[in-house]
Write an enzyme that holds these catalytic residues in place. Structure first.
Site, PDB file in Angstrom:
ATOM      1  N   SER A   3       0.925  -1.187   0.380  1.00 30.83           N
ATOM      2  CA  SER A   3       0.144   0.243   0.163  1.00 30.83           C
ATOM      3  C   SER A   3       0.866   1.249  -0.216  1.00 30.83           C
ATOM      4  O   SER A   3       1.815   1.299   0.235  1.00 30.83           O
ATOM      5  CB  SER A   3      -0.976   0.585   1.144  1.00 30.83           C
ATOM      6  OG  SER A   3      -1.285  -0.836   0.864  1.00 30.83           O
TER       7      SER A   3
HETATM    8  N1  SAH Z   1      -0.646  -4.483   3.817  1.00 32.25           N
HETATM    9  C1  SAH Z   1       0.492  -5.225   3.008  1.00 32.25           C
HETATM   10  C2  SAH Z   1      -0.265  -5.146   1.596  1.00 32.25           C
HETATM   11  C3  SAH Z   1      -1.484  -5.401   1.729  1.00 32.25           C
HETATM   12  S1  SAH Z   1      -2.347  -6.498  -0.470  1.00 32.25           S
HETATM   13  C4  SAH Z   1       1.887  -4.740   2.498  1.00 32.25           C
HETATM   14  O1  SAH Z   1       2.039  -3.598   3.843  1.00 32.25           O
HETATM   15  O2  SAH Z   1       2.852  -5.132   1.911  1.00 32.25           O
HETATM   16  C5  SAH Z   1      -2.969  -7.368   0.485  1.00 32.25           C
HETATM   17  C6  SAH Z   1      -2.328  -8.743   0.542  1.00 32.25           C
HETATM   18  O3  SAH Z   1      -4.036  -9.252   0.981  1.00 32.25           O
HETATM   19  C7  SAH Z   1      -1.996  -9.581  -0.237  1.00 32.25           C
HETATM   20  O4  SAH Z   1      -0.940 -10.058  -0.200  1.00 32.25           O
HETATM   21  C8  SAH Z   1      -2.697 -11.010  -0.220  1.00 32.25           C
HETATM   22  O5  SAH Z   1      -2.375 -11.891  -0.928  1.00 32.25           O
HETATM   23  C9  SAH Z   1      -3.379 -10.400   1.068  1.00 32.25           C
HETATM   24  N2  SAH Z   1      -4.642 -11.457   0.645  1.00 32.25           N
HETATM   25  C10 SAH Z   1      -6.222 -11.603   0.486  1.00 32.25           C
HETATM   26  N3  SAH Z   1      -6.656 -12.065   0.716  1.00 32.25           N
HETATM   27  C11 SAH Z   1      -6.509 -13.063   2.215  1.00 32.25           C
HETATM   28  C12 SAH Z   1      -6.874 -13.757   3.151  1.00 32.25           C
HETATM   29  N4  SAH Z   1      -8.387 -14.490   3.173  1.00 32.25           N
HETATM   30  N5  SAH Z   1      -6.180 -14.014   4.638  1.00 32.25           N
HETATM   31  C13 SAH Z   1      -5.049 -13.857   3.836  1.00 32.25           C
HETATM   32  N6  SAH Z   1      -3.973 -13.295   3.037  1.00 32.25           N
HETATM   33  C14 SAH Z   1      -4.755 -12.592   2.148  1.00 32.25           C
END
Ligand code: SAH
Length: 219
Positions: free
Chosen positions: A61
């Protein structure tokens, strides 16, 4: 380009963009964001409004969004135990680890979860942060209740299991909506069995998906 001065310049931009919580700004100043990004993009690590690729089709993000989410989760007070769902590179979790007592971070992609664990535990030695490879939409019942839950992937509805894992007085922040459509940061505050919801900034997150990837999954 990866110096502390560059990081402080990013913090000044966050301040000008309306981030007021000094504890959040200090945490953002403390975490070396370039370590969370593929080397090819490291020169843009401190652009305050840019999301960058982290592998597996996911993005880290933008700093402004991380700061806003953290500000909403903290509400000017200390956080005891926090859960981040969708920890990707581990950056948001590392920022949270600078201002919460204990952080649990869950990621569904095994490669991302392992790379993040290497960074935050081995490289940065954040002893109060635990990374798990799991489906975060079920929460983490064994560590609940949480004083704050941060969902870092877009969801149209909040699963009841997650609301149930929020402590009394707890705060849940998520990008509410679907991928490609308008999403808004949403804050849900729990008081007893009441959940009060407020809507905040427009944002853009990848969607939350059910289930975790298994080691043999194709990239
Ligand atoms: N907060 C992160 C970026 C978020 S991108 C950072 O600081 O880098 C969103 C992330 O959510 C992705 O890596 C994706 O794989 C994960 N995601 C999506 N659905 C999910 C779920 N059900 N459980 C765990 N992770 C999930």
């Amino acid at each position: 380009m990866t110096s502390e001065r560059t990081r402080l310049r990013m913090v000044e931009r966050l301040r000008s963009a309306g981030i007021q919580d000094e504890v959040v700004l200090a945490a953002m100043a403390a975490v070396p964001r370039h370590l969370f990004i593929e080397e090819a993009f490291a020169s843009r690590a401190y652009d305050f409004d840019v999301a960058l690729p982290i592998g597996c089709g996911q993005t880290i993000s933008q700093p402004l969004t991380v700061a806003r989410v953290t500000e909403l989760a903290r509400a000017g007070g200390p956080i005891g135990k926090v859960l981040e769902i969708g920890s990707g590179s581990g950056y948001q979790a590392a920022v949270l680890a600078h201002l919460a007592r204990e952080v649990y971070a869950v990621e569904r992609h095994k490669e991302l979860a392992e790379a993040a664990r290497n960074r935050v535990v081995r490289q940065l030695r954040l002893a109060n942060l635990r990374m798990r490879h799991a489906d975060g939409l079920k929460g983490l019942p064994e560590a609940a209740p949480f004083d704050a839950i941060v969902i870092s992937a877009a969801l149209p509805h909040i699963p009841d299991e997650l609301l149930a894992q929020l402590a009394d007085g707890g705060r849940l922040v998520l990008p509410r909506g679907t991928a490609g459509n308008e999403q808004r940061l949403c804050l849900i505050q729990r008081t007893g069995s009441r959940f009060l919801e407020s809507t905040h900034d427009a944002v853009r997150f990848v969607p939350a998906l059910l289930g975790k990837t298994v080691p043999s999954a194709r990239r």
